[in-house]
Structures are given as C-alpha cells and as structure tokens.
Scaffold this motif. Sequence first.
Motif, PDB file in Angstrom:
ATOM      1  N   HIS A 130      16.892  -9.288  60.058  1.00 34.23           N
ATOM      2  CA  HIS A 130      15.992  -9.206  58.117  1.00 34.23           C
ATOM      3  C   HIS A 130      16.210 -10.931  57.640  1.00 34.23           C
ATOM      4  O   HIS A 130      15.082  -9.944  57.066  1.00 34.23           O
ATOM      5  CB  HIS A 130      17.733  -8.009  58.011  1.00 34.23           C
ATOM      6  CG  HIS A 130      17.891  -6.914  58.459  1.00 34.23           C
ATOM      7  ND1 HIS A 130      16.219  -5.947  58.547  1.00 34.23           N
ATOM      8  CD2 HIS A 130      18.179  -6.445  59.745  1.00 34.23           C
ATOM      9  CE1 HIS A 130      16.405  -5.087  59.366  1.00 34.23           C
ATOM     10  NE2 HIS A 130      17.957  -5.263  60.089  1.00 34.23           N
ATOM     11  N   ARG A 133      12.819 -12.104  58.281  1.00 29.43           N
ATOM     12  CA  ARG A 133      11.319 -10.878  57.379  1.00 29.43           C
ATOM     13  C   ARG A 133      11.404 -11.016  56.403  1.00 29.43           C
ATOM     14  O   ARG A 133      10.302 -11.160  55.133  1.00 29.43           O
ATOM     15  CB  ARG A 133      11.666  -9.717  58.465  1.00 29.43           C
ATOM     16  CG  ARG A 133      12.919  -8.888  57.774  1.00 29.43           C
ATOM     17  CD  ARG A 133      12.618  -7.370  57.636  1.00 29.43           C
ATOM     18  NE  ARG A 133      13.626  -6.539  57.235  1.00 29.43           N
ATOM     19  CZ  ARG A 133      13.888  -5.942  56.213  1.00 29.43           C
ATOM     20  NH1 ARG A 133      12.782  -6.229  54.920  1.00 29.43           N
ATOM     21  NH2 ARG A 133      15.332  -5.554  55.670  1.00 29.43           N
ATOM     22  N   ALA A 179       8.316 -15.348  65.903  1.00 26.63           N
ATOM     23  CA  ALA A 179       8.442 -15.940  64.584  1.00 26.63           C
ATOM     24  C   ALA A 179       7.896 -17.356  64.524  1.00 26.63           C
ATOM     25  O   ALA A 179       6.658 -17.893  64.403  1.00 26.63           O
ATOM     26  CB  ALA A 179       9.497 -16.085  63.860  1.00 26.63           C
TER      27      ALA A 179
END
Length: 274
Positions: A130, A133, A179
């Motif tokens: 979280h 992002r 990522a």
Amino acid sequence: MSDTFLHGRTALVTGSTSGIGLAIAQALAAAGARVAINGLGSADQVAAAIAAVDAAGNGGAGSASTKHFSADLRDAEAIDAMMAELSAWSGGGVDVLVNNAGIQHAVPLAQMPVQKWNDIIAINLSSAFHAMRLAMPAMAARGFGRVINIASVHGLVASKDKAPYVASKFGIVGLSKVAALEYAAQGSRESGGITVNCICPGWVETPLIEPQIEARMHGGSRDDGVRNLLAEKQPSLRMTLPAEIAALAVFLCRREAHNITGAALPVDGGWTAQ
C-alpha cells in the motif's frame, strides 16, 4: 562535516520508534533528509524517538522537524490517510520509503492462529504494497526515489514454526523485484532513478533478543551466549548492529546506487551462503 546528500529529500520509515527502524531514521536524518516515523509506543517512547531523529539532523527545525504518524498498518485506509497527510506535510510525497515494520509469532503451522497469520501478512507485506503504490508514482515524476524494504534472511531461506513470517518475507522480496522492474527505466543517472531493494538481515543485536543470549550463556560470558545462539546458522558468530543495517540503507539512497535495484541483500554473516 557529514555528507548531507539527502538535503531537501523526505523519508518515511515505518516501524521506526525503536530498533532497526529508529537507527535507519537517524541515519537518513544525518544524511540530510527530513524524516517521518511510524510505529507503536507510549507517548514517552514516541517523543524519545522524535528527539533522537531530530538530534541526528533531520533537514531542519520547527515545522520541518520529525513527525510521527500513528497509522495502524493492518488497515489499508489508515495507510491511505497517512500517505495523503505525509504528502501534504512534505510538499509532494516521500523521496525515500523504508518499509521496516514487522511482527512475528513462532508456532508450528497447524497451531498458528488465523488472526496471527492475517496480522503478520498485513503488517509485514500488505502495508509495504500500500505504501509503495501510493508513493512511487510521485517518485517517478521527480526522477528520483528509493524504496528499501527490510525483509529478513527468512525472505531467502525458511525456518520451522514461522510460516506467516517466512511467507511475508519471501513475498516482500518478490514484490520488490516486480516494482524494481516496473520503475527501472524511470529517471536517469543524473537524477538518480528509482530503485527498489530489500535488505535481508540475519541476527541483529536488539534488546528483544537479550533473553535468548542470556539463556545460552551457561555460566559463561555474554560473548559466549552470542556465539552459542548464532552457532547453528550464522557462521560469522557475530551479530549485526542496527546502525550497520542503517548504513547500508543510506548507501542505497545515494545517486551512485542508481543501478542497484531488484536486489535482496543479505546481511547474515554467511547464513545463506551455506
């Protein structure tokens, strides 16, 4: 004079009211960053952590001094609110995100309480997702960003009785690789780029493990207790200090580290070399 190469940058370190997280927050502050901390603790403990980070540097004083965010990392909405507040406080979002918060509960898999599984996955893994992002698009827009996820040697190898912990740490290593690939081409050598890496510590010397050391002294010295504790898995027979983990985290923030991304860096005295 210290190298304040992070002057003008903002960092968030989760789980940073004590231990490894606090050491990283202090090291980033000493490198010139303005640091936000997050974590549990009494009012006195939080105040002491803020004072420790401010004393290390922290990019200024007054309104720019260390800020504590008390978000419950099990709650995605609380993380959303924290990141929005932090963006307003920092004037555009964090440049350095260190996902350090973690918990553990060690029992055999069949005896693991379901709520413990849920809490460990939420804090150790989902909270990092979280925060990433929400933070990384602004990093890409600026051409500079550093995500450092504090995994564990248990993100590389397993141990018995730690199913959710090992699952969460293997998960954060995988999340970091994804990522890293998605953001690898953002920015440039000059801007510093966006990198995502894991640090994977073995035994780290914190107050939490003192009882385990004492139990293995068998009438000898504390050093004997440390060697007995580490003998099974960490060949160096030396623990790592939190400040040494912090020094590696700071190095990963340097512009020269722009091509170190997607790595899971063991700091384990040879544990995973076996």
